[in-house]
Design a protein around this motif. Structure first.
Motif, PDB file in Angstrom:
ATOM      1  N   ARG A 197      -6.573  -0.629   5.922  1.00  0.00           N
ATOM      2  CA  ARG A 197      -6.071  -1.816   5.226  1.00  0.00           C
ATOM      3  C   ARG A 197      -4.555  -1.870   5.253  1.00  0.00           C
ATOM      4  N   LEU A 198      -3.917  -0.717   5.046  1.00  0.00           N
ATOM      5  CA  LEU A 198      -2.460  -0.674   5.085  1.00  0.00           C
ATOM      6  C   LEU A 198      -1.945  -1.070   6.464  1.00  0.00           C
ATOM      7  N   LEU A 199      -2.573  -0.539   7.496  1.00  0.00           N
ATOM      8  CA  LEU A 199      -2.122  -0.836   8.865  1.00  0.00           C
ATOM      9  C   LEU A 199      -2.316  -2.310   9.218  1.00  0.00           C
ATOM     10  N   ARG A 200      -3.336  -2.897   8.617  1.00  0.00           N
ATOM     11  CA  ARG A 200      -3.589  -4.332   8.858  1.00  0.00           C
ATOM     12  C   ARG A 200      -2.601  -5.195   8.089  1.00  0.00           C
ATOM     13  N   GLY A 201      -1.931  -4.589   7.117  1.00  0.00           N
ATOM     14  CA  GLY A 201      -0.975  -5.341   6.315  1.00  0.00           C
ATOM     15  C   GLY A 201      -1.615  -6.196   5.254  1.00  0.00           C
ATOM     16  N   SER A 202      -2.834  -5.805   4.846  1.00  0.00           N
ATOM     17  CA  SER A 202      -3.543  -6.605   3.844  1.00  0.00           C
ATOM     18  C   SER A 202      -3.620  -5.852   2.533  1.00  0.00           C
TER      19      SER A 202
END
Length: 202
Positions: A197-202
């Protein structure tokens, strides 16, 4: 922008855990070009803490290497498996060796990606401007880390052991501590989906 260091303050980065739920060391997860461990050390320095102590345990060599390019001094907790409380004590003990006149000790985790140097510097400044024994981040209805304590609390922090980390001290002094609102404090990296989720920026 790096702030002038307060040489009577130290930030203890708690980076000794095994990250069993994540399945890989969360301290070594990379985000925006740096590991989470190195990021925590950098934020502490930019916030103006005079000393930065990175407490290692599981994967000590790798975590130590990850923070080697920062200003952090590494302190190994050989009993890291007993819990975060021991790491609190190991880190603070190392800080007091380096600075016997230490007045403020902050405790920072490596898995709060939305922590900023601004949050840390504001917390330190707010504590200095008060008579409170410490200041803790407030999120999701609780007081937690990051937290900064005055020297009069150090004996209790040095006696900590077990899985609860500094929680017993936070609970004991809850009514006396300053509470610093930290909107992103509730999001941490416990599971692989958190990192995704962090890597997706969400």
């Amino acid at each position: 922008m790096m702030r002038e260091a307060d040489n009577l303050s130290a930030a203890i980065i708690l980076a000794a855990g095994a990250s069993t739920r994540m399945g890989q060391p969360k301290q070594l997860l990379e985000w925006k070009g740096e590991t989470m461990a190195a990021r925590a050390c950098r934020l502490a320095q930019e916030a103006g803490f005079g000393w930065t102590i990175a407490v290692t345990g599981a994967r000590a060599a790798e975590v130590g290497a990850a923070v080697a390019g920062t200003a952090a001094v590494v302190a190994d907790n050989p009993n890291w498996e007993s819990g975060m409380g021991g790491s609190v004590a190991v880190g603070l003990s190392k800080a007091l060796q380096l600075c016997p006149r230490l007045e403020y000790a902050g405790f920072i985790l490596t898995d709060q990606p939305y922590l900023t140097a601004g949050v840390l510097s504001q917390m330190l400044a707010a504590l200095k401007g008060s008579a409170a024994p410490g200041i803790a981040a407030a999120y999701e209805g609780v007081l937690g880390v990051p937290a900064v304590f005055r020297a009069r609390i150090f004996p209790e922090l040095l006696s900590l052991a077990g899985q609860k980390g500094a929680r017993p001290v936070l609970q004991k002094y809850a009514s006396a501590l300053l509470a610093f609102p930290f909107q992103g404090g509730g999001f941490d990296l416990d599971y692989p989906e958190d990192y995704e989720r962090l890597l997706r920026g969400s």
